[in-house]
Design an enzyme around this catalytic site. Structure first.
Site, PDB file in Angstrom:
ATOM      1  CG  PHE A 160      -1.843  -1.112   1.434  1.00  0.00           C
ATOM      2  CD1 PHE A 160      -2.376  -1.804   0.377  1.00  0.00           C
ATOM      3  CD2 PHE A 160      -2.210  -1.507   2.722  1.00  0.00           C
ATOM      4  CE1 PHE A 160      -3.245  -2.872   0.575  1.00  0.00           C
ATOM      5  CE2 PHE A 160      -3.063  -2.561   2.938  1.00  0.00           C
ATOM      6  CZ  PHE A 160      -3.584  -3.258   1.858  1.00  0.00           C
ATOM      7  CD  GLU A 248       1.123   9.855   7.471  1.00  0.00           C
ATOM      8  OE1 GLU A 248       2.140   9.657   8.167  1.00  0.00           O
ATOM      9  OE2 GLU A 248       0.587   8.994   6.772  1.00  0.00           O
ATOM     10  N   GLY A 369      -3.128   6.756   7.020  1.00  0.00           N
ATOM     11  CA  GLY A 369      -2.630   7.739   7.993  1.00  0.00           C
ATOM     12  C   GLY A 369      -2.949   7.353   9.429  1.00  0.00           C
TER      13      GLY A 369
HETATM   14  C1  FAD Z   1      -4.568   4.209  -0.799  1.00  0.00           C
HETATM   15  C2  FAD Z   1      -3.674   3.859   0.341  1.00  0.00           C
HETATM   16  C3  FAD Z   1      -2.463   4.535   0.471  1.00  0.00           C
HETATM   17  C4  FAD Z   1      -1.595   4.198   1.518  1.00  0.00           C
HETATM   18  N1  FAD Z   1      -0.359   4.775   1.602  1.00  0.00           N
HETATM   19  C5  FAD Z   1       0.549   4.323   2.497  1.00  0.00           C
HETATM   20  C6  FAD Z   1       1.900   4.764   2.494  1.00  0.00           C
HETATM   21  O1  FAD Z   1       2.294   5.616   1.683  1.00  0.00           O
HETATM   22  N2  FAD Z   1       2.770   4.233   3.389  1.00  0.00           N
HETATM   23  C7  FAD Z   1       2.385   3.300   4.302  1.00  0.00           C
HETATM   24  O2  FAD Z   1       3.225   2.848   5.081  1.00  0.00           O
HETATM   25  N3  FAD Z   1       1.096   2.849   4.349  1.00  0.00           N
HETATM   26  C8  FAD Z   1       0.179   3.323   3.468  1.00  0.00           C
HETATM   27  N4  FAD Z   1      -1.119   2.867   3.486  1.00  0.00           N
HETATM   28  C9  FAD Z   1      -1.491   1.868   4.465  1.00  0.00           C
HETATM   29  C10 FAD Z   1      -2.417   2.387   5.570  1.00  0.00           C
HETATM   30  O3  FAD Z   1      -1.746   3.309   6.385  1.00  0.00           O
HETATM   31  C11 FAD Z   1      -2.923   1.151   6.338  1.00  0.00           C
HETATM   32  O4  FAD Z   1      -3.824   0.484   5.469  1.00  0.00           O
HETATM   33  C12 FAD Z   1      -3.602   1.500   7.644  1.00  0.00           C
HETATM   34  O5  FAD Z   1      -2.670   2.008   8.571  1.00  0.00           O
HETATM   35  C13 FAD Z   1      -4.324   0.295   8.281  1.00  0.00           C
HETATM   36  O6  FAD Z   1      -3.509  -0.822   8.311  1.00  0.00           O
HETATM   37  P1  FAD Z   1      -4.079  -2.230   7.764  1.00  0.00           P
HETATM   38  O7  FAD Z   1      -4.558  -1.977   6.392  1.00  0.00           O
HETATM   39  O8  FAD Z   1      -3.018  -3.260   7.944  1.00  0.00           O
HETATM   40  O9  FAD Z   1      -5.305  -2.562   8.674  1.00  0.00           O
HETATM   41  P2  FAD Z   1      -5.294  -3.340  10.079  1.00  0.00           P
HETATM   42  O10 FAD Z   1      -4.285  -2.739  10.981  1.00  0.00           O
HETATM   43  O11 FAD Z   1      -5.236  -4.796   9.810  1.00  0.00           O
HETATM   44  O12 FAD Z   1      -6.736  -2.967  10.617  1.00  0.00           O
HETATM   45  C14 FAD Z   1      -7.941  -3.642  10.223  1.00  0.00           C
HETATM   46  C15 FAD Z   1      -9.082  -3.108  11.064  1.00  0.00           C
HETATM   47  O13 FAD Z   1      -8.832  -3.353  12.451  1.00  0.00           O
HETATM   48  C16 FAD Z   1      -8.918  -2.160  13.169  1.00  0.00           C
HETATM   49  N5  FAD Z   1      -7.965  -2.147  14.284  1.00  0.00           N
HETATM   50  C17 FAD Z   1      -6.654  -2.484  14.251  1.00  0.00           C
HETATM   51  N6  FAD Z   1      -6.098  -2.299  15.460  1.00  0.00           N
HETATM   52  C18 FAD Z   1      -7.077  -1.841  16.268  1.00  0.00           C
HETATM   53  C19 FAD Z   1      -7.139  -1.441  17.636  1.00  0.00           C
HETATM   54  N7  FAD Z   1      -6.078  -1.451  18.428  1.00  0.00           N
HETATM   55  N8  FAD Z   1      -8.325  -1.026  18.130  1.00  0.00           N
HETATM   56  C20 FAD Z   1      -9.433  -0.973  17.347  1.00  0.00           C
HETATM   57  N9  FAD Z   1      -9.431  -1.325  16.044  1.00  0.00           N
HETATM   58  C21 FAD Z   1      -8.270  -1.729  15.512  1.00  0.00           C
HETATM   59  C22 FAD Z   1      -8.570  -1.060  12.173  1.00  0.00           C
HETATM   60  O14 FAD Z   1      -9.052   0.194  12.597  1.00  0.00           O
HETATM   61  C23 FAD Z   1      -9.268  -1.582  10.936  1.00  0.00           C
HETATM   62  O15 FAD Z   1     -10.608  -1.220  10.961  1.00  0.00           O
HETATM   63  C24 FAD Z   1      -1.998   3.220   2.470  1.00  0.00           C
HETATM   64  C25 FAD Z   1      -3.243   2.577   2.343  1.00  0.00           C
HETATM   65  C26 FAD Z   1      -4.064   2.888   1.293  1.00  0.00           C
HETATM   66  C27 FAD Z   1      -5.351   2.142   1.171  1.00  0.00           C
END
Ligand code: FAD
Length: 383
Positions: A160, A248, A369
């Site tokens: 991502f 950010e 973010g």
């Molecule tokens: C278009 C796009 C651009 C992006 N750009 C970048 C980038 O440039 N660099 C980068 O490093 N990343 C980037 N990302 C990644 C983005 O920051 C992550 O997708 C985001 O931080 C969530 O991580 P995850 O997808 O692994 O979800 P997960 O961490 O697996 O979360 C899944 C669900 O569980 C919930 N959850 C997790 N932990 C908890 C908790 N403790 N309490 C309650 N709920 C919780 C989350 O809120 C979510 O609803 C990007 C993502 C997208 C889609």
């Protein structure tokens, strides 16, 4: 009549800067949306063009090639980008995030080496935190950077990553001590040119933001010189992340409010042009009430955003405030964009209508973010 009051942090100099930002975004971004969506990335030359007119690294000191401005300049460019309906150009990551990690956390030598090249567009910047198995839980990243002589050997995978396909400089979040949690995290700056073992994966097929090159990245025994350890000291990565994340999140909030304002303006125009049952759609009470609600959401949300921008300009925006403005603005944007799309009827679901892009782009802002659930976790710790 404008939907919101003039932001308290604006001044005549910023107004003239807006003219430059406006003409660049209208000329270089607005006409290219469809082509960039098809090619899944902006034209590489866009970065050089923006560098030439001084629109990259606006709030980086001039001595490092930047614009010598403040966050207010970054905010204006973000607003103009939103007004141009662009969701493809990853400059907020490049200028607003990556350059600031280098500027705030880098050694003097690191700033001199990399910032001028980011400011000119010679290098495109990305930051790679997220991994296939770890997003929110950053302390648990599995990418490793293990010391071997005067190099670090980098192994792992990221996903991502915004600007992933074009980046020439990537700040990689990695464990220099895999036995530690937060204390084991360091930030390593990878220059991708000729980096053996570094590979870019797919540009991912997203629901929206089709012109942005969100990518997978792979690191297999990539040797990174020790002088590329950000700040020159191991184990500071998590502290650096915590310091930089408020900006950010504020960037996401600025873009969200600008997108919201633009969505409402488009919808007012459209509903005054379209007719049904012999009258303008706007004349139905439901339409007027929905738009009255949306306009109020924009005005109230922008007032809090302006307060946060002012705090940030004084160096006073804390982690809690940034978390509040990120979740609130993106949540409101999602609601407003959805209500606006509804008022376009079937045309709202067509990609050629900017309101459809506002809607798909809005959805992801509650996720990246730091997800909005994580924002609430952060806020609740201060209660
Ligand atoms: C278009 C796009 C651009 C992006 N750009 C970048 C980038 O440039 N660099 C980068 O490093 N990343 C980037 N990302 C990644 C983005 O920051 C992550 O997708 C985001 O931080 C969530 O991580 P995850 O997808 O692994 O979800 P997960 O961490 O697996 O979360 C899944 C669900 O569980 C919930 N959850 C997790 N932990 C908890 C908790 N403790 N309490 C309650 N709920 C919780 C989350 O809120 C979510 O609803 C990007 C993502 C997208 C889609």
């Amino acid at each position: 009549m404008p939907l919101t009051q003039r932001s308290s942090w604006l001044d005549p100099d910023l107004d003239s800067f807006r003219e430059l930002a406006h003409s660049f975004c209208q000329k270089e971004l607005a006409p290219n949306h469809e082509r960039w969506s098809e090619q899944k990335q902006v034209d590489r030359e866009l970065w050089n063009k923006a560098g030439e007119v001084g629109l990259l690294c606006l709030s980086i000191p001039e001595e490092y090639g930047g614009g010598g401005g403040t966050f207010a300049h970054e905010a204006i460019l973000l607003e103009e980008q939103a007004k141009a309906g662009d969701d493809a150009w990853g400059n907020s990551v490049h200028s607003g995030i990556v350059a600031h990690y280098l500027n705030s956390c880098g050694t003097e030598d690191q700033k001199k080496r990399w910032l001028p090249r980011l400011a000119s567009g010679e290098l495109v910047g990305a930051i790679a935190m997220t991994e296939p198995g770890t997003g929110s839980d950053l302390q648990n990243v599995k990418t490793k950077a293990i010391r071997d002589g005067d190099h670090y050997v980098l192994n792992g995978a990221k996903t991502f990553i915004t600007n992933g396909a074009q980046a020439g400089l990537i700040i990689v979040v990695a464990k220099t001590d895999p036995n530690e949690a937060a204390k084991g995290v360091s930030l390593l700056v990878l220059e991708t040119e000729n980096a053996e073992g570094f590979r870019r994966g797919r540009v991912l097929d997203k629901v929206g933001m089709h012109g942005q090159d969100t990518s997978e990245l792979f690191f297999d025994d990539v040797r990174v010189p020790e002088e590329n350890l950000l700040g020159g000291q191991e184990g500071l990565g998590f502290i650096h992340l915590m310091q930089q994340l408020p900006q950010e999140r504020l960037i996401i909030a600025v873009a969200a409010v600008a997108a919201m304002e633009s969505a409402v303006e488009q919808t007012i125009r459209y509903t005054k042009e379209r007719t049904a049952f012999g009258r303008e759609i706007f004349k139905f009470q439901n339409t007027r009430f929905k738009l009255a609600e949306a306009a109020t959401e924009v005005a109230v949300t922008k007032a809090y955003l302006d307060q946060c921008i002012e705090r940030h300009l004084k160096g006073e925006l804390d982690v809690t405030g940034a978390a509040m403005v990120k979740w609130w603005t993106t949540d409101r944007l999602s609601r407003v964009a959805d209500e606006c799309l509804q008022l376009f009827g079937g045309y709202g679901y067509m990609n050629e209508y900017p309101i459809s892009r506002a809607w798909t782009s809005a959805r992801v802002q509650r996720i990246f973010g730091g997800t909005n659930e994580i924002m609430k976790e952060i806020i609740s710790r201060s209660l």
